[in-house]
Design a protein around this motif. Structure first.
Motif, mmCIF file in Angstrom:
data_model
loop_
_atom_site.group_PDB
_atom_site.id
_atom_site.type_symbol
_atom_site.label_atom_id
_atom_site.label_comp_id
_atom_site.label_asym_id
_atom_site.label_seq_id
_atom_site.Cartn_x
_atom_site.Cartn_y
_atom_site.Cartn_z
ATOM 1 N N THR A 1 -8.944 -8.707 -9.372
ATOM 2 C CA THR A 1 -9.246 -7.499 -8.606
ATOM 3 C C THR A 1 -10.514 -7.744 -7.806
ATOM 4 N N TYR B 1 -7.652 3.633 -11.476
ATOM 5 C CA TYR B 1 -6.524 2.785 -11.079
ATOM 6 C C TYR B 1 -5.929 2.090 -12.307
ATOM 7 N N ILE C 1 -6.704 7.753 -5.772
ATOM 8 C CA ILE C 1 -6.383 6.382 -6.172
ATOM 9 C C ILE C 1 -5.181 6.373 -7.106
ATOM 10 N N VAL D 1 -5.176 -7.699 -6.690
ATOM 11 C CA VAL D 1 -5.450 -6.309 -6.346
ATOM 12 C C VAL D 1 -6.681 -6.248 -5.449
ATOM 13 N N HIS D 2 -6.526 -5.572 -4.323
ATOM 14 C CA HIS D 2 -7.648 -5.307 -3.428
ATOM 15 C C HIS D 2 -7.934 -3.804 -3.483
ATOM 16 N N MET D 3 -9.190 -3.442 -3.691
ATOM 17 C CA MET D 3 -9.592 -2.032 -3.751
ATOM 18 C C MET D 3 -10.752 -1.794 -2.793
ATOM 19 N N TYR E 1 -2.050 1.595 -13.770
ATOM 20 C CA TYR E 1 -1.521 0.228 -13.874
ATOM 21 C C TYR E 1 -1.055 -0.052 -15.300
ATOM 22 N N THR F 1 0.867 -1.177 0.000
ATOM 23 C CA THR F 1 0.000 0.000 0.000
ATOM 24 C C THR F 1 0.895 1.216 0.000
ATOM 25 N N ARG G 1 -6.470 2.720 -0.127
ATOM 26 C CA ARG G 1 -7.568 2.490 -1.064
ATOM 27 C C ARG G 1 -7.272 1.308 -1.983
ATOM 28 N N ILE G 2 -5.968 0.934 -2.040
ATOM 29 C CA ILE G 2 -5.552 -0.136 -2.931
ATOM 30 C C ILE G 2 -4.376 -0.885 -2.320
ATOM 31 N N THR H 1 -1.830 4.329 -6.317
ATOM 32 C CA THR H 1 -1.395 3.302 -7.262
ATOM 33 C C THR H 1 0.031 3.549 -7.710
#
Length: 122
Positions: A97, A80, A39, A69-71, A84, A33, A107-108, A43
């Motif tokens: 995701t 995002y 975001i 990916v966790h959002m 990426y 993180t 947030r990510i 990222t």
């Protein structure tokens, strides 16, 4: 099984875990993180941390084979994804995701697995 811990001053662990491990020709990075108000900023910061850890293993983003990916807000996915997409070269890694509750103001969070080529650092 041999395991070598990967560390980087750019990506210190936030708890009692290894930021990354090398096992054979595979590199496993813990979820990363980063701070930021948007975001996009988070990222960029996460990808910078991932890049730093990969460099310690003799890899680059081109060596990543899988991303998880966790959002916290899936409505931010396109924003995002634009960040990426500019960092991960073709062929891009496989990716999953999911929506999640993350710690603090994150947030990510991105977790990666990479494969080292011949001559990678140990």
């Amino acid at each position: 099984m041999d395991k070598t811990v990967i560390t980087s001053p750019s990506a210190p662990p936030g708890g009692p875990y290894s930021p990354g491990l090398i096992s054979g020709d595979l590199v496993f990075l813990a979820g990363q993180t980063a701070p930021g108000a948007t975001i996009e900023e988070q990222t960029e910061g996460v990808i910078a941390k991932i890049s730093a850890l990969l460099a310690e293993a003799g890899c680059t983003l081109a060596d990543v084979v899988s991303c998880l990916v966790h959002m916290t807000d899936l409505s931010e996915f396109q924003r995002y994804n634009a960040v990426y997409e500019k960092h991960f070269p073709e062929p891009r890694p496989v990716r999953t995701t999911v929506g999640a509750q993350l710690l603090g103001s994150a947030r990510i969070e991105i977790t990666v697995t990479a494969r080292r080529g011949p001559g990678g650092a140990a």
